[in-house]
Design an enzyme around this catalytic site. Structure first.
Site, PDB file in Angstrom:
ATOM      1  N   SER A   1       0.813  -1.224   0.000  1.00 33.30           N
ATOM      2  CA  SER A   1       0.000   0.000   0.000  1.00 33.30           C
ATOM      3  C   SER A   1       0.841   1.266   0.000  1.00 33.30           C
ATOM      4  CB  SER A   1      -0.875  -0.010   1.261  1.00 33.30           C
ATOM      5  OG  SER A   1      -1.409   1.273   1.496  1.00 33.30           O
TER       6      SER A   1
ATOM      7  N   GLU B   1       0.146   3.647   1.721  1.00 34.75           N
ATOM      8  CA  GLU B   1       0.169   4.082   3.118  1.00 34.75           C
ATOM      9  C   GLU B   1       1.560   3.826   3.725  1.00 34.75           C
ATOM     10  OE1 GLU B   1      -2.259   5.692   4.692  1.00 34.75           O
ATOM     11  OE2 GLU B   1      -1.608   5.532   6.774  1.00 34.75           O
TER      12      GLU B   1
ATOM     13  N   TYR C   1      -1.454   0.327  10.657  1.00 33.72           N
ATOM     14  CA  TYR C   1      -1.741  -0.340   9.374  1.00 33.72           C
ATOM     15  C   TYR C   1      -0.531  -0.229   8.448  1.00 33.72           C
ATOM     16  CZ  TYR C   1      -3.611  -0.813   4.614  1.00 33.72           C
ATOM     17  OH  TYR C   1      -3.807  -1.163   3.303  1.00 33.72           O
TER      18      TYR C   1
HETATM   19  P1  NAP Z   1     -11.461  -4.423   1.905  1.00 36.68           P
HETATM   20  O1  NAP Z   1     -12.616  -4.107   1.013  1.00 36.68           O
HETATM   21  O2  NAP Z   1     -11.413  -3.844   3.270  1.00 36.68           O
HETATM   22  O3  NAP Z   1     -11.364  -6.017   2.016  1.00 36.68           O
HETATM   23  C1  NAP Z   1     -10.537  -6.633   2.971  1.00 36.68           C
HETATM   24  C2  NAP Z   1     -10.751  -8.123   2.901  1.00 36.68           C
HETATM   25  O4  NAP Z   1      -9.907  -8.766   3.871  1.00 36.68           O
HETATM   26  C3  NAP Z   1     -12.189  -8.566   3.223  1.00 36.68           C
HETATM   27  O5  NAP Z   1     -12.572  -9.576   2.319  1.00 36.68           O
HETATM   28  C4  NAP Z   1     -12.052  -9.130   4.628  1.00 36.68           C
HETATM   29  O6  NAP Z   1     -12.995 -10.133   4.942  1.00 36.68           O
HETATM   30  C5  NAP Z   1     -10.667  -9.759   4.532  1.00 36.68           C
HETATM   31  N1  NAP Z   1     -10.106 -10.076   5.850  1.00 36.68           N
HETATM   32  C6  NAP Z   1     -10.088  -9.302   6.962  1.00 36.68           C
HETATM   33  N2  NAP Z   1      -9.535  -9.962   7.986  1.00 36.68           N
HETATM   34  C7  NAP Z   1      -9.188 -11.201   7.519  1.00 36.68           C
HETATM   35  C8  NAP Z   1      -8.594 -12.343   8.098  1.00 36.68           C
HETATM   36  N3  NAP Z   1      -8.243 -12.365   9.387  1.00 36.68           N
HETATM   37  N4  NAP Z   1      -8.394 -13.441   7.336  1.00 36.68           N
HETATM   38  C9  NAP Z   1      -8.765 -13.435   6.019  1.00 36.68           C
HETATM   39  N5  NAP Z   1      -9.338 -12.379   5.407  1.00 36.68           N
HETATM   40  C10 NAP Z   1      -9.549 -11.269   6.149  1.00 36.68           C
HETATM   41  O7  NAP Z   1     -10.080  -4.022   1.180  1.00 36.68           O
HETATM   42  P2  NAP Z   1      -9.805  -3.689  -0.366  1.00 36.68           P
HETATM   43  O8  NAP Z   1     -10.001  -2.230  -0.597  1.00 36.68           O
HETATM   44  O9  NAP Z   1     -10.485  -4.679  -1.224  1.00 36.68           O
HETATM   45  O10 NAP Z   1      -8.220  -3.912  -0.403  1.00 36.68           O
HETATM   46  C11 NAP Z   1      -7.667  -5.205  -0.712  1.00 36.68           C
HETATM   47  C12 NAP Z   1      -6.250  -5.255  -0.185  1.00 36.68           C
HETATM   48  O11 NAP Z   1      -5.480  -4.222  -0.783  1.00 36.68           O
HETATM   49  C13 NAP Z   1      -6.105  -5.052   1.314  1.00 36.68           C
HETATM   50  O12 NAP Z   1      -5.020  -5.837   1.730  1.00 36.68           O
HETATM   51  C14 NAP Z   1      -5.755  -3.582   1.455  1.00 36.68           C
HETATM   52  O13 NAP Z   1      -5.049  -3.355   2.648  1.00 36.68           O
HETATM   53  C15 NAP Z   1      -4.905  -3.384   0.218  1.00 36.68           C
HETATM   54  N6  NAP Z   1      -4.885  -2.041  -0.345  1.00 36.68           N
HETATM   55  C16 NAP Z   1      -6.055  -1.412  -0.652  1.00 36.68           C
HETATM   56  C17 NAP Z   1      -6.001  -0.149  -1.236  1.00 36.68           C
HETATM   57  C18 NAP Z   1      -7.262   0.576  -1.604  1.00 36.68           C
HETATM   58  O14 NAP Z   1      -7.182   1.797  -1.851  1.00 36.68           O
HETATM   59  N7  NAP Z   1      -8.408  -0.096  -1.709  1.00 36.68           N
HETATM   60  C19 NAP Z   1      -4.761   0.462  -1.516  1.00 36.68           C
HETATM   61  C20 NAP Z   1      -3.606  -0.241  -1.200  1.00 36.68           C
HETATM   62  C21 NAP Z   1      -3.664  -1.501  -0.628  1.00 36.68           C
HETATM   63  P3  NAP Z   1     -14.454  -9.775   5.590  1.00 36.68           P
HETATM   64  O15 NAP Z   1     -15.270  -9.320   4.416  1.00 36.68           O
HETATM   65  O16 NAP Z   1     -14.896 -11.043   6.177  1.00 36.68           O
HETATM   66  O17 NAP Z   1     -14.208  -8.674   6.567  1.00 36.68           O
HETATM   67  O1  G4F Z   2     -10.555   6.920   2.666  1.00 34.62           O
HETATM   68  P1  G4F Z   2      -9.549   6.818   3.739  1.00 34.62           P
HETATM   69  O2  G4F Z   2      -9.985   6.205   5.007  1.00 34.62           O
HETATM   70  O3  G4F Z   2      -8.306   6.047   3.097  1.00 34.62           O
HETATM   71  P2  G4F Z   2      -6.767   5.938   3.517  1.00 34.62           P
HETATM   72  O4  G4F Z   2      -6.547   6.212   4.947  1.00 34.62           O
HETATM   73  O5  G4F Z   2      -5.972   6.734   2.544  1.00 34.62           O
HETATM   74  O6  G4F Z   2      -6.495   4.376   3.292  1.00 34.62           O
HETATM   75  C1  G4F Z   2      -6.929   3.694   2.123  1.00 34.62           C
HETATM   76  O7  G4F Z   2      -5.926   3.800   1.145  1.00 34.62           O
HETATM   77  C2  G4F Z   2      -4.678   3.148   1.482  1.00 34.62           C
HETATM   78  C3  G4F Z   2      -3.720   3.390   0.327  1.00 34.62           C
HETATM   79  O8  G4F Z   2      -2.997   4.570   0.558  1.00 34.62           O
HETATM   80  C4  G4F Z   2      -4.964   1.678   1.699  1.00 34.62           C
HETATM   81  F1  G4F Z   2      -3.811   1.023   1.948  1.00 34.62           F
HETATM   82  C5  G4F Z   2      -5.939   1.504   2.843  1.00 34.62           C
HETATM   83  O9  G4F Z   2      -6.251   0.117   3.015  1.00 34.62           O
HETATM   84  C6  G4F Z   2      -7.228   2.245   2.495  1.00 34.62           C
HETATM   85  O10 G4F Z   2      -7.837   1.588   1.409  1.00 34.62           O
HETATM   86  O11 G4F Z   2      -8.966   8.275   4.077  1.00 34.62           O
HETATM   87  C7  G4F Z   2      -8.441   9.105   3.062  1.00 34.62           C
HETATM   88  C8  G4F Z   2      -8.184  10.496   3.623  1.00 34.62           C
HETATM   89  C9  G4F Z   2      -7.388  10.477   4.944  1.00 34.62           C
HETATM   90  O12 G4F Z   2      -6.411  11.491   4.893  1.00 34.62           O
HETATM   91  C10 G4F Z   2      -8.410  10.820   6.006  1.00 34.62           C
HETATM   92  O13 G4F Z   2      -7.884  11.507   7.139  1.00 34.62           O
HETATM   93  O14 G4F Z   2      -9.443  11.098   3.939  1.00 34.62           O
HETATM   94  C11 G4F Z   2      -9.335  11.727   5.208  1.00 34.62           C
HETATM   95  N1  G4F Z   2     -10.676  11.837   5.796  1.00 34.62           N
HETATM   96  C12 G4F Z   2     -11.271  13.009   6.113  1.00 34.62           C
HETATM   97  N2  G4F Z   2     -12.468  12.779   6.676  1.00 34.62           N
HETATM   98  C13 G4F Z   2     -11.487  10.832   6.158  1.00 34.62           C
HETATM   99  C14 G4F Z   2     -12.613  11.425   6.715  1.00 34.62           C
HETATM  100  N3  G4F Z   2     -11.348   9.497   6.041  1.00 34.62           N
HETATM  101  C15 G4F Z   2     -12.384   8.727   6.476  1.00 34.62           C
HETATM  102  N4  G4F Z   2     -12.295   7.398   6.343  1.00 34.62           N
HETATM  103  N5  G4F Z   2     -13.507   9.268   7.059  1.00 34.62           N
HETATM  104  C16 G4F Z   2     -13.669  10.616   7.195  1.00 34.62           C
HETATM  105  O15 G4F Z   2     -14.687  11.082   7.719  1.00 34.62           O
END
Ligand code: NAP
Ligand code: G4F
Length: 327
Positions: free
Chosen positions: A127, A129, A151
């Site tokens: 990520s 992050e 995280y």
């Molecule tokens: P998400 O919608 O939050 O999905 C997370 C998945 O992980 C869900 O299916 C959840 O299952 C599963 N999980 C949680 N705890 C687990 C455990 N103990 N054992 C097995 N599975 C478990 O995340 P996403 O946005 O699809 O992201 C997919 C991956 O990419 C994650 O690793 C995330 O950290 C990473 N990532 C995401 C972003 C982004 O912007 N979306 C960016 C960079 C990296 P349940 O449904 O049962 O909770």
């Molecule tokens: O949407 P966010 O919660 O995403 P964040 O923290 O960037 O993380 C996501 O992206 C990562 C990749 O860089 C992934 F690895 C991670 O698993 C996840 O998918 O927050 C985005 C921004 C932050 O700066 C937060 O402080 O939005 C700001 N924000 C402002 N108000 C808020 C809010 N975020 C959330 N969730 N809720 C608010 O009310």
């Protein structure tokens, strides 16, 4: 038929990746955790072809069993506790799942593969992050990592473990350093979906306030459907490697709000938005913007959906959901 095994199949990326692989003719197996997980019904309805296996990233034996059952050519490790804000209050659990869970997945794969270390191509969901307090703009594969949340720290552990297993055992293990990617399938706890849902409800007169945290934070937001294509391309390479996946554009949360509200016909949106310290983070990642040159040159990957198109797609989907719920 190529077989893929996906952890995190019930998440946003699991949905888009499963769809992509099924379209490519793969046999897809997905790991679902927990007893009576309510998301199973959604998965069965939306993607009935996905074969469900039960297990948990914290239980290595369940992963070995799932690998034996699915006999995969490709393993996509998407499972994680992925909500950054939650990770401060649940730091140890986040370390176990998002960090050590990666080691468990790699170790299960190594044991399953036996003498043929590269038998299963492994993808780790790293990520942006991990860049946290960014040490260079834009961020690339060589930028120093400085995570700012439990995280982020857990993801750094998983990232380096993936590299270590590749270098120690010759595994075909790749790490995708993905910047934020969103879609109508995004969880409602993330800021983009929180906004698109609220905008739809405000436009339909069902809600009158949207409470947010820091709206000056900047993110490099892309469309999840484009990003899962990059994951797949990584595993089609001869050699495993690490790649940044991003759009190269950064936008403040404030701009997401502006495009979303205006798309719903509301230009004076500031009056609906309240900032509350409850949603501020102990340490913020102020700016993320990625340099995906390596992915473009080596994978031929470029994002297709622009920032305004992404925002409009999410608002339209939530308007439709709200209208359908009313009828
Ligand atoms: P998400 O919608 O939050 O999905 C997370 C998945 O992980 C869900 O299916 C959840 O299952 C599963 N999980 C949680 N705890 C687990 C455990 N103990 N054992 C097995 N599975 C478990 O995340 P996403 O946005 O699809 O992201 C997919 C991956 O990419 C994650 O690793 C995330 O950290 C990473 N990532 C995401 C972003 C982004 O912007 N979306 C960016 C960079 C990296 P349940 O449904 O049962 O909770
Ligand atoms: O949407 P966010 O919660 O995403 P964040 O923290 O960037 O993380 C996501 O992206 C990562 C990749 O860089 C992934 F690895 C991670 O698993 C996840 O998918 O927050 C985005 C921004 C932050 O700066 C937060 O402080 O939005 C700001 N924000 C402002 N108000 C808020 C809010 N975020 C959330 N969730 N809720 C608010 O009310």
């Amino acid at each position: 038929m190529t077989r893929a095994f996906i952890t995190g199949v019930t998440g946003q990326d699991g949905y888009y990746l499963s769809k992509l692989l099924l379209e490519k003719g793969y046999e897809v197996y997905g790991l679902v955790r927990g007893q009576n997980n309510p998301k199973i019904e959604f998965l069965k309805a939306e993607l009935p072809e996905v074969k469900i296996l039960t297990g948990d990233l914290m239980d290595t034996s369940s992963l070995i069993r799932a690998l034996n059952a699915s006999q995969p050519d490709e393993f996509y490790n998407l499972g994680a506790i992925s909500f950054v804000a939650y990770s401060w209050e649940n730091a140890s659990l986040t370390a176990d799942v998002t960090g050590k869970g990666v080691l468990n997945a790699l170790e299960a794969t190594r044991i399953y593969a036996g003498d043929d270390a590269a038998k299963v191509k492994f993808y780790q969901a790293s990520s942006s992050e991990m860049f946290g307090k960014v040490q260079h703009v834009p961020q690339s594969e060589s930028t120093l990592l400085w995570p700012r949340s439990p995280y982020g720290v857990a993801k750094v552990f998983g990232h380096y473990m993936t590299i270590n297993y590749r270098e120690s055992y010759g595994m075909h293990a790749s790490s995708g350093v993905l910047f934020n990617h969103e879609s109508p399938m995004r969880g409602p706890e993330f800021v983009t979906r929180k906004i698109s849902m609220a905008v739809a409800r405000i436009a339909l007169g069902l809600q009158d306030k949207l409470v947010l945290g820091n709206i000056d934070a900047k993110r490099d937001w892309g469309f999840a459907g484009d990003y899962v294509e990059a994951m797949w391309r990584m595993l089609q390479q001869e050699e495993a490697d690490d790649y940044v996946i991003s759009t190269g554009e950064t936008h403040p949360v404030r701009e997401f709000l502006d495009v979303a509200f205006n798309h719903a016909g509301i230009s004076d949106w500031e009056k609906y938005v309240v900032q509350d310290p409850e949603f501020y983070r102990p340490a913020e990642v102020d700016l993320l913007v990625g340099d995906a040159t390596k992915a473009k040159e080596q994978l031929g990957w470029v994002p297709k959906v622009s920032f305004p198109e992404l925002v409009r797609m999410m608002v339209d989907a939530d308007l439709k959901r709200q209208r359908d719920a009313q009828n």
